[in-house]
Design a protein around this motif. Structure first.
Motif, mmCIF file in Angstrom:
data_model
loop_
_atom_site.group_PDB
_atom_site.id
_atom_site.type_symbol
_atom_site.label_atom_id
_atom_site.label_comp_id
_atom_site.label_asym_id
_atom_site.label_seq_id
_atom_site.Cartn_x
_atom_site.Cartn_y
_atom_site.Cartn_z
ATOM 1 N N ILE A 218 0.848 -1.187 0.000
ATOM 2 C CA ILE A 218 0.000 0.000 0.000
ATOM 3 C C ILE A 218 0.886 1.239 0.000
ATOM 4 O O ILE A 218 1.891 1.296 0.717
ATOM 5 C CB ILE A 218 -0.909 0.019 1.249
ATOM 6 C CG1 ILE A 218 -1.672 -1.299 1.393
ATOM 7 C CG2 ILE A 218 -1.886 1.195 1.207
ATOM 8 C CD1 ILE A 218 -2.244 -1.530 2.773
ATOM 9 N N GLY A 219 0.517 2.251 -0.777
ATOM 10 C CA GLY A 219 1.217 3.531 -0.743
ATOM 11 C C GLY A 219 2.718 3.400 -0.919
ATOM 12 O O GLY A 219 3.205 2.950 -1.956
ATOM 13 N N GLY A 220 3.456 3.777 0.115
ATOM 14 C CA GLY A 220 4.905 3.708 0.064
ATOM 15 C C GLY A 220 5.438 2.322 -0.215
ATOM 16 O O GLY A 220 6.533 2.172 -0.767
ATOM 17 N N GLY A 221 4.675 1.297 0.148
ATOM 18 C CA GLY A 221 5.082 -0.071 -0.163
ATOM 19 C C GLY A 221 5.113 -0.317 -1.660
ATOM 20 O O GLY A 221 5.987 -1.033 -2.175
ATOM 21 N N VAL A 222 4.156 0.276 -2.369
ATOM 22 C CA VAL A 222 4.152 0.205 -3.833
ATOM 23 C C VAL A 222 5.366 0.955 -4.380
ATOM 24 O O VAL A 222 6.005 0.515 -5.339
ATOM 25 C CB VAL A 222 2.848 0.786 -4.412
ATOM 26 C CG1 VAL A 222 2.864 0.758 -5.936
ATOM 27 C CG2 VAL A 222 1.639 0.014 -3.896
ATOM 28 N N GLY A 223 5.685 2.082 -3.757
ATOM 29 C CA GLY A 223 6.847 2.856 -4.177
ATOM 30 C C GLY A 223 8.135 2.076 -4.039
ATOM 31 O O GLY A 223 9.002 2.116 -4.921
ATOM 32 N N ILE A 224 8.290 1.338 -2.943
ATOM 33 C CA ILE A 224 9.492 0.527 -2.741
ATOM 34 C C ILE A 224 9.590 -0.550 -3.818
ATOM 35 O O ILE A 224 10.659 -0.771 -4.401
ATOM 36 C CB ILE A 224 9.485 -0.096 -1.339
ATOM 37 C CG1 ILE A 224 9.676 0.998 -0.277
ATOM 38 C CG2 ILE A 224 10.588 -1.158 -1.211
ATOM 39 C CD1 ILE A 224 9.481 0.526 1.140
ATOM 40 N N ALA A 225 8.464 -1.207 -4.099
ATOM 41 C CA ALA A 225 8.462 -2.224 -5.158
ATOM 42 C C ALA A 225 8.859 -1.606 -6.492
ATOM 43 O O ALA A 225 9.639 -2.185 -7.256
ATOM 44 C CB ALA A 225 7.089 -2.881 -5.250
ATOM 45 N N ALA A 226 8.331 -0.416 -6.776
ATOM 46 C CA ALA A 226 8.612 0.246 -8.047
ATOM 47 C C ALA A 226 10.067 0.685 -8.159
ATOM 48 O O ALA A 226 10.619 0.748 -9.266
ATOM 49 C CB ALA A 226 7.688 1.446 -8.226
ATOM 50 N N ALA A 227 10.699 0.990 -7.039
ATOM 51 C CA ALA A 227 12.091 1.438 -7.052
ATOM 52 C C ALA A 227 13.078 0.280 -7.126
ATOM 53 O O ALA A 227 14.275 0.504 -7.322
ATOM 54 C CB ALA A 227 12.380 2.296 -5.820
ATOM 55 N N CYS A 228 12.583 -0.947 -6.989
ATOM 56 C CA CYS A 228 13.433 -2.114 -7.203
ATOM 57 C C CYS A 228 13.665 -2.292 -8.700
ATOM 58 O O CYS A 228 12.850 -1.888 -9.526
ATOM 59 C CB CYS A 228 12.775 -3.368 -6.631
ATOM 60 S SG CYS A 228 12.684 -3.439 -4.819
ATOM 61 N N ASP A 229 14.760 -2.938 -9.043
ATOM 62 C CA ASP A 229 15.075 -3.165 -10.453
ATOM 63 C C ASP A 229 14.364 -4.398 -11.002
ATOM 64 O O ASP A 229 14.182 -4.507 -12.222
ATOM 65 C CB ASP A 229 16.583 -3.315 -10.619
ATOM 66 C CG ASP A 229 17.330 -2.070 -10.163
ATOM 67 O OD1 ASP A 229 17.128 -1.013 -10.781
ATOM 68 O OD2 ASP A 229 18.082 -2.158 -9.180
ATOM 69 N N TYR A 230 13.957 -5.289 -10.127
ATOM 70 C CA TYR A 230 13.292 -6.530 -10.539
ATOM 71 C C TYR A 230 12.492 -7.008 -9.343
ATOM 72 O O TYR A 230 12.981 -6.969 -8.216
ATOM 73 C CB TYR A 230 14.339 -7.583 -10.926
ATOM 74 C CG TYR A 230 13.837 -8.748 -11.739
ATOM 75 C CD1 TYR A 230 13.846 -8.718 -13.119
ATOM 76 C CD2 TYR A 230 13.373 -9.904 -11.117
ATOM 77 C CE1 TYR A 230 13.415 -9.805 -13.883
ATOM 78 C CE2 TYR A 230 12.937 -10.999 -11.858
ATOM 79 C CZ TYR A 230 12.973 -10.952 -13.245
ATOM 80 O OH TYR A 230 12.536 -12.022 -13.993
ATOM 81 N N VAL A 231 11.256 -7.431 -9.578
ATOM 82 C CA VAL A 231 10.381 -7.792 -8.463
ATOM 83 C C VAL A 231 9.703 -9.139 -8.720
ATOM 84 O O VAL A 231 9.126 -9.355 -9.792
ATOM 85 C CB VAL A 231 9.299 -6.711 -8.224
ATOM 86 C CG1 VAL A 231 8.337 -7.157 -7.122
ATOM 87 C CG2 VAL A 231 9.933 -5.380 -7.861
ATOM 88 N N LEU A 232 9.770 -9.990 -7.722
ATOM 89 C CA LEU A 232 9.026 -11.250 -7.718
ATOM 90 C C LEU A 232 8.031 -11.190 -6.579
ATOM 91 O O LEU A 232 8.344 -10.681 -5.495
ATOM 92 C CB LEU A 232 9.976 -12.440 -7.550
ATOM 93 C CG LEU A 232 11.012 -12.631 -8.675
ATOM 94 C CD1 LEU A 232 11.969 -13.763 -8.329
ATOM 95 C CD2 LEU A 232 10.331 -12.891 -10.002
#
Length: 255
Positions: free
Chosen positions: A113-127
């Motif tokens: 949620i919110g900032g958590g989505v931001g952290i995922a988006a700032a990763c280079d690759y997400v699983l």
């Protein structure tokens, strides 16, 4: 190494050139400012560590990945300076992840949620797992995802961002997030996620380190202005959080 106190925990484990950072907080892995600063500092430290070629970001538990900013701290903001200072924490984290010369892989086991989505988006690759639904609920509490918007838009585009932002009460599924490019792949269980994560990272970390560094530069081309932009966005959020609308909404959410 584990750092833990009343505002959450952060552990760092380094093995086979991979550094795993695991954050946690009793309130759905949300972020008080101090925990944000600790995570940012560790990313900066690992950026300069020659023994580390890859970072993995994860959160504690099997439930929510990250609920974003701490509601308690948002409610405690009493002036514009304090508000800007709080949201600067997310700006600093986004910039640290952007500038880190090592690739960052996100492990998203649950809702973001919110900032958590931001952290995922700032990763280079997400699983992620198939339970990792996402939501940008900021407008519902009178602010907006201003600080994280550049990172989210970079991954999913402005159209998908507007769909998320304006439908502030709606969850988007993990399959939606995969379709839009936020997640590289999703898995039915946490066990399957961790198996895939270990396999992917063990291969990635054995590639030419200099080639990985150069690819990171390519991924983040055109973002140098974020150094100033994200601080300007923090000031917008810092002002809006003082509104009567936001104070009332935060109290309702907390209840």
């Amino acid at each position: 190494m584990v750092s833990q106190n009343s505002v959450g925990s952060l552990s760092i484990a380094i093995e086979n050139k991979m550094a795993t950072l695991e954050f946690g907080h009793p309130a759905s892995n949300s972020f008080p400012r101090e925990l944000l600063d600790r995570l940012t500092n560790e990313i900066n430290n690992l950026s300069a560590n020659p023994e580390v070629s890859l970072l993995i970001i994860k959160s504690k538990g099997t439930g929510v990945f990250c609920a974003g900013a701490s509601f308690d701290e948002l409610l405690a903001v009493s002036n514009e300076e304090e508000g800007t200072e709080f949201f600067t924490g997310f700006a600093n984290l986004m910039n640290a992840m952007r500038k880190c010369p090592k690739l960052i892989v996100g492990r998203i086991q649950g809702k973001a949620i919110g900032g958590g989505v931001g952290i995922a988006a700032a990763c280079d690759y997400v699983l992620a797992t198939e339970q990792a639904s996402i939501k940008l609920s900021e407008l519902a509490i009178g602010i907006g995802p201003f600080v994280i918007e550049p990172a989210v838009s970079r991954k999913i585009g402005k159209t998908a961002l507007s769909e998320m932002t304006l439908a502030a009460h709606e969850w988007k599924t993990a399959s939606w997030a995969k379709e839009k490019g936020l997640f590289a792949n999703t898995f039915e269980t946490i066990e399957a996620l961790d198996t895939a994560l270990a396999d992917f990272c063990s291969k990635l970390v054995n590639f030419n380190p200099q080639a990985l560094i150069e690819m990171k530069k390519v991924f983040w081309e055109g973002t140098a202005h974020w150094e100033i932009l994200l601080l300007e966005r923090a000031a917008i959020s810092g002002k809006l959080v003082l509104s009567d609308y936001t104070k009332k909404a935060l109290n309702q959410f907390k209840k």
